[in-house]
Design an enzyme around this catalytic site. Sequence first.
Site, mmCIF file in Angstrom:
data_model
loop_
_atom_site.group_PDB
_atom_site.id
_atom_site.type_symbol
_atom_site.label_atom_id
_atom_site.label_comp_id
_atom_site.label_asym_id
_atom_site.label_seq_id
_atom_site.Cartn_x
_atom_site.Cartn_y
_atom_site.Cartn_z
ATOM 1 N N ARG A 179 0.768 -1.390 0.013
ATOM 2 C CA ARG A 179 0.157 0.134 0.107
ATOM 3 C C ARG A 179 0.772 1.349 0.084
ATOM 4 O O ARG A 179 0.421 2.375 0.544
ATOM 5 C CB ARG A 179 -0.866 0.154 1.256
ATOM 6 C CG ARG A 179 -2.136 -1.232 1.257
ATOM 7 C CD ARG A 179 -3.196 -1.010 2.111
ATOM 8 N NE ARG A 179 -3.967 -2.187 2.194
ATOM 9 C CZ ARG A 179 -5.020 -2.145 1.369
ATOM 10 N NH1 ARG A 179 -5.310 -1.330 0.240
ATOM 11 N NH2 ARG A 179 -5.741 -3.237 1.300
ATOM 12 N N LEU A 180 2.110 1.156 -0.441
ATOM 13 C CA LEU A 180 2.937 2.352 -0.603
ATOM 14 C C LEU A 180 2.719 3.004 -2.211
ATOM 15 O O LEU A 180 3.533 3.188 -2.989
ATOM 16 C CB LEU A 180 4.400 1.850 -0.557
ATOM 17 C CG LEU A 180 4.593 1.127 0.904
ATOM 18 C CD1 LEU A 180 6.113 0.751 1.097
ATOM 19 C CD2 LEU A 180 4.389 1.901 2.265
#
Length: 200
Positions: A179-180
Amino acid sequence: MSDIPLIDLKADPFALFAAWMSDAETSEPNDPNAMAVATATSDGRPSVRMLLLKGVDERGFVFYTNLESRKGRELLSNPHVALLFHWKSLRRQIRIEGPVEAVSSTEADAYFASRSRMSRLGAVASEQSRPLDGRSTFEERLKAADEKYGEGPIPRPVNWSGFRVLPEAIEFWQDRPYRLHDRAVWTRDGNRWNVTRLYP
């Protein structure tokens, strides 16, 4: 941390949109031009639905509708919109926000004429978004339109046209591991664009 290229902040947003749409056309199983279209009433109550993008150029993004439908009425009273493209196969999204303007009669006529005959008859027969007492009523209206026009031309209904979204902001979102995610937004400043990378 990832071999996925970062969004190019030097890119023109329309060119980047075209590149991402081209990728989607080869990867999405259905309707790569599908988009969520959010409108709101004059007092700010929102609604959203899926539509198909039917045109894009340096001016903006075009879709068509019955002007007396819910979205048509909302856009006529509150001419601002938000669009969202989500391509699950590519793990990408594009968000677009801005006011709308009506397309020209010439544009609307040309697009209407490009639709299949049955789609044109459907536009004539449908009172989009209004209550329907039974499917048979719509089918009877469709049959009546078919008999009226036969094999001849089917004129565009006066209450059927299109809107062009004039983007004030275009945000690109690329999924990355853990989720970066990578996000960048282009915002219009007169005749130029300012671009900023955003936190995930």
